[in-house]
Design a protein around this motif. Structure first.
Motif, PDB file in Angstrom:
ATOM      1  N   LEU A   1      27.412 -13.832   2.916  1.00  0.00           N
ATOM      2  CA  LEU A   1      28.236 -12.647   3.130  1.00  0.00           C
ATOM      3  C   LEU A   1      29.608 -12.877   2.504  1.00  0.00           C
ATOM      4  CD1 LEU A   1      28.874  -9.927   4.534  1.00  0.00           C
ATOM      5  CD2 LEU A   1      29.500 -11.265   6.560  1.00  0.00           C
ATOM      6  N   VAL A   2      30.056 -11.925   1.713  1.00  0.00           N
ATOM      7  CA  VAL A   2      31.354 -12.047   1.055  1.00  0.00           C
ATOM      8  C   VAL A   2      32.025 -10.683   1.047  1.00  0.00           C
ATOM      9  CG1 VAL A   2      30.381 -11.641  -1.241  1.00  0.00           C
ATOM     10  CG2 VAL A   2      32.521 -12.925  -1.021  1.00  0.00           C
ATOM     11  N   GLN A   3      33.344 -10.685   1.064  1.00  0.00           N
ATOM     12  CA  GLN A   3      34.083  -9.429   1.026  1.00  0.00           C
ATOM     13  C   GLN A   3      34.141  -8.880  -0.394  1.00  0.00           C
ATOM     14  OE1 GLN A   3      37.948 -10.139   2.768  1.00  0.00           O
ATOM     15  NE2 GLN A   3      37.164  -9.943   4.844  1.00  0.00           N
ATOM     16  N   PRO A   4      34.307  -7.580  -0.534  1.00  0.00           N
ATOM     17  CA  PRO A   4      34.469  -7.004  -1.877  1.00  0.00           C
ATOM     18  C   PRO A   4      35.607  -7.691  -2.626  1.00  0.00           C
ATOM     19  CG  PRO A   4      34.120  -5.264  -0.275  1.00  0.00           C
ATOM     20  CD  PRO A   4      34.277  -6.535   0.513  1.00  0.00           C
ATOM     21  N   GLY A   5      35.355  -7.970  -3.905  1.00  0.00           N
ATOM     22  CA  GLY A   5      36.326  -8.691  -4.714  1.00  0.00           C
ATOM     23  C   GLY A   5      36.165 -10.193  -4.678  1.00  0.00           C
ATOM     24  N   GLY A   6      35.313 -10.676  -3.797  1.00  0.00           N
ATOM     25  CA  GLY A   6      35.103 -12.106  -3.655  1.00  0.00           C
ATOM     26  C   GLY A   6      34.112 -12.658  -4.662  1.00  0.00           C
ATOM     27  N   SER A   7      33.818 -13.948  -4.512  1.00  0.00           N
ATOM     28  CA  SER A   7      32.929 -14.645  -5.442  1.00  0.00           C
ATOM     29  C   SER A   7      31.866 -15.433  -4.696  1.00  0.00           C
ATOM     30  CB  SER A   7      33.738 -15.621  -6.311  1.00  0.00           C
ATOM     31  OG  SER A   7      34.682 -14.944  -7.100  1.00  0.00           O
ATOM     32  N   LEU A   8      30.733 -15.611  -5.353  1.00  0.00           N
ATOM     33  CA  LEU A   8      29.667 -16.480  -4.881  1.00  0.00           C
ATOM     34  C   LEU A   8      29.043 -17.149  -6.092  1.00  0.00           C
ATOM     35  CD1 LEU A   8      27.649 -14.433  -2.202  1.00  0.00           C
ATOM     36  CD2 LEU A   8      28.995 -16.502  -1.787  1.00  0.00           C
ATOM     37  N   ARG A   9      28.466 -18.320  -5.861  1.00  0.00           N
ATOM     38  CA  ARG A   9      27.728 -19.015  -6.905  1.00  0.00           C
ATOM     39  C   ARG A   9      26.320 -19.300  -6.399  1.00  0.00           C
ATOM     40  NH1 ARG A   9      28.223 -25.131  -9.305  1.00  0.00           N
ATOM     41  NH2 ARG A   9      27.883 -24.647 -11.520  1.00  0.00           N
ATOM     42  N   LEU A  10      25.348 -18.717  -7.084  1.00  0.00           N
ATOM     43  CA  LEU A  10      23.953 -18.955  -6.750  1.00  0.00           C
ATOM     44  C   LEU A  10      23.406 -20.092  -7.596  1.00  0.00           C
ATOM     45  CD1 LEU A  10      22.553 -15.302  -6.557  1.00  0.00           C
ATOM     46  CD2 LEU A  10      23.705 -16.637  -4.784  1.00  0.00           C
TER      47      LEU A  10
ATOM     48  N   GLN B   1      27.216 -17.395 -11.492  1.00  0.00           N
ATOM     49  CA  GLN B   1      28.562 -17.246 -10.946  1.00  0.00           C
ATOM     50  C   GLN B   1      28.867 -15.762 -10.852  1.00  0.00           C
ATOM     51  OE1 GLN B   1      30.816 -19.626  -9.822  1.00  0.00           O
ATOM     52  NE2 GLN B   1      31.993 -17.855  -9.134  1.00  0.00           N
ATOM     53  N   MET B   2      29.134 -15.307  -9.658  1.00  0.00           N
ATOM     54  CA  MET B   2      29.369 -13.888  -9.424  1.00  0.00           C
ATOM     55  C   MET B   2      30.801 -13.698  -8.942  1.00  0.00           C
ATOM     56  SD  MET B   2      25.772 -12.801  -7.607  1.00  0.00           S
ATOM     57  CE  MET B   2      26.122 -13.709  -6.104  1.00  0.00           C
ATOM     58  N   ASN B   3      31.592 -12.994  -9.740  1.00  0.00           N
ATOM     59  CA  ASN B   3      32.980 -12.706  -9.403  1.00  0.00           C
ATOM     60  C   ASN B   3      33.185 -11.210  -9.231  1.00  0.00           C
ATOM     61  OD1 ASN B   3      33.586 -15.472  -9.748  1.00  0.00           O
ATOM     62  ND2 ASN B   3      34.004 -15.172 -11.932  1.00  0.00           N
ATOM     63  N   SER B   4      34.286 -10.839  -8.623  1.00  0.00           N
ATOM     64  CA  SER B   4      34.625  -9.425  -8.418  1.00  0.00           C
ATOM     65  C   SER B   4      33.457  -8.658  -7.822  1.00  0.00           C
ATOM     66  CB  SER B   4      35.057  -8.799  -9.753  1.00  0.00           C
ATOM     67  OG  SER B   4      36.154  -9.495 -10.307  1.00  0.00           O
ATOM     68  N   LEU B   5      32.881  -9.220  -6.786  1.00  0.00           N
ATOM     69  CA  LEU B   5      31.682  -8.621  -6.193  1.00  0.00           C
ATOM     70  C   LEU B   5      31.987  -7.263  -5.576  1.00  0.00           C
ATOM     71  CD1 LEU B   5      30.137 -11.863  -4.767  1.00  0.00           C
ATOM     72  CD2 LEU B   5      28.941 -10.237  -6.231  1.00  0.00           C
ATOM     73  N   LYS B   6      30.995  -6.385  -5.674  1.00  0.00           N
ATOM     74  CA  LYS B   6      31.105  -5.025  -5.161  1.00  0.00           C
ATOM     75  C   LYS B   6      29.999  -4.804  -4.109  1.00  0.00           C
ATOM     76  CE  LYS B   6      32.422  -3.446  -9.795  1.00  0.00           C
ATOM     77  NZ  LYS B   6      32.078  -2.504 -10.897  1.00  0.00           N
ATOM     78  N   PRO B   7      30.205  -3.840  -3.234  1.00  0.00           N
ATOM     79  CA  PRO B   7      29.148  -3.557  -2.243  1.00  0.00           C
ATOM     80  C   PRO B   7      27.801  -3.261  -2.894  1.00  0.00           C
ATOM     81  CG  PRO B   7      31.182  -2.505  -1.594  1.00  0.00           C
ATOM     82  CD  PRO B   7      31.425  -3.072  -2.965  1.00  0.00           C
ATOM     83  N   GLU B   8      27.817  -2.642  -4.062  1.00  0.00           N
ATOM     84  CA  GLU B   8      26.557  -2.322  -4.737  1.00  0.00           C
ATOM     85  C   GLU B   8      25.848  -3.547  -5.315  1.00  0.00           C
ATOM     86  OE1 GLU B   8      29.583  -0.922  -5.248  1.00  0.00           O
ATOM     87  OE2 GLU B   8      29.869  -0.409  -7.389  1.00  0.00           O
ATOM     88  N   ASP B   9      26.480  -4.713  -5.247  1.00  0.00           N
ATOM     89  CA  ASP B   9      25.807  -5.959  -5.641  1.00  0.00           C
ATOM     90  C   ASP B   9      24.953  -6.515  -4.499  1.00  0.00           C
ATOM     91  OD1 ASP B   9      28.825  -6.839  -7.325  1.00  0.00           O
ATOM     92  OD2 ASP B   9      26.968  -6.131  -8.259  1.00  0.00           O
TER      93      ASP B   9
ATOM     94  N   THR C   1      25.218 -10.340   0.467  1.00  0.00           N
ATOM     95  CA  THR C   1      25.755  -9.148   1.118  1.00  0.00           C
ATOM     96  C   THR C   1      27.241  -9.066   0.844  1.00  0.00           C
ATOM     97  OG1 THR C   1      24.097  -9.292   2.880  1.00  0.00           O
ATOM     98  CG2 THR C   1      26.030  -7.902   3.286  1.00  0.00           C
ATOM     99  N   VAL C   2      27.658  -7.948   0.264  1.00  0.00           N
ATOM    100  CA  VAL C   2      29.074  -7.723  -0.049  1.00  0.00           C
ATOM    101  C   VAL C   2      29.566  -6.614   0.866  1.00  0.00           C
ATOM    102  CG1 VAL C   2      30.766  -7.232  -1.827  1.00  0.00           C
ATOM    103  CG2 VAL C   2      28.606  -8.373  -2.427  1.00  0.00           C
ATOM    104  N   SER C   3      30.412  -6.989   1.805  1.00  0.00           N
ATOM    105  CA  SER C   3      30.860  -6.031   2.805  1.00  0.00           C
ATOM    106  C   SER C   3      32.154  -6.512   3.434  1.00  0.00           C
ATOM    107  CB  SER C   3      29.792  -5.861   3.888  1.00  0.00           C
ATOM    108  OG  SER C   3      30.256  -5.018   4.930  1.00  0.00           O
ATOM    109  N   SER C   4      32.993  -5.541   3.805  1.00  0.00           N
ATOM    110  CA  SER C   4      34.226  -5.879   4.513  1.00  0.00           C
ATOM    111  C   SER C   4      34.000  -5.831   6.014  1.00  0.00           C
ATOM    112  CB  SER C   4      35.342  -4.927   4.100  1.00  0.00           C
ATOM    113  OG  SER C   4      34.942  -3.584   4.310  1.00  0.00           O
TER     114      SER C   4
END
Length: 115
Positions: free
Chosen positions: A11-20, A80-88, A112-115
């Motif tokens: 789970l990450v907030q919008p604008g955040g990053s994750l690395r799969l 590497q996923m940056n600037s994540l959006k809810p639609e991701d 999951t990208v959500s605030s």
């Protein structure tokens, strides 16, 4: 046979990053192309990004400039996923395509990208 195991979702907030990460085992030297796919609820599975054994890459238009695919050897692939959006938000799957055209899939990891 190739086995694929994804990790790094969460789970990450919008604008955040994750690395799969996608760890491959088995007949890894027969792998030609690897890719990341995703499937959101109620939608079809779609290609996110792919990388060949020669390190050529391609990306879905929706992730260009935000996601980066890489492979550091025959065993591991990253997204590497940056600037994540809810639609991701989706389940992300790793896929390996062998030189024989046979393919294998991982079990998926939830993003999951959500605030």
């Amino acid at each position: 046979q190739v086995q694929l195991v994804e990790s790094g979702g969460g789970l990450v907030q919008p604008g955040g990053s994750l690395r799969l990460s996608c760890a491959a085992s088995g007949n890894i030297f027969s792998i030609s192309t690897m890719g990341w796919y995703r499937q959101a609820p109620g939608k079809e599975r779609e290609l996110v990004a792919a990388i060949t054994s020669g390190s050529s890459t391609n990306y879905a238009d929706s992730v260009k400039g935000r996601f980066t695919i890489s492979r550091d050897n025959a065993k591991t692939m990253y997204l590497q996923m940056n600037s994540l959006k809810p639609e991701d938000t989706a389940v992300y799957y790793c896929r390996a395509i062998l030189i024989t055209a046979q393919d294998y899939w991982g079990q998926g990891t939830q993003v999951t990208v959500s605030s």
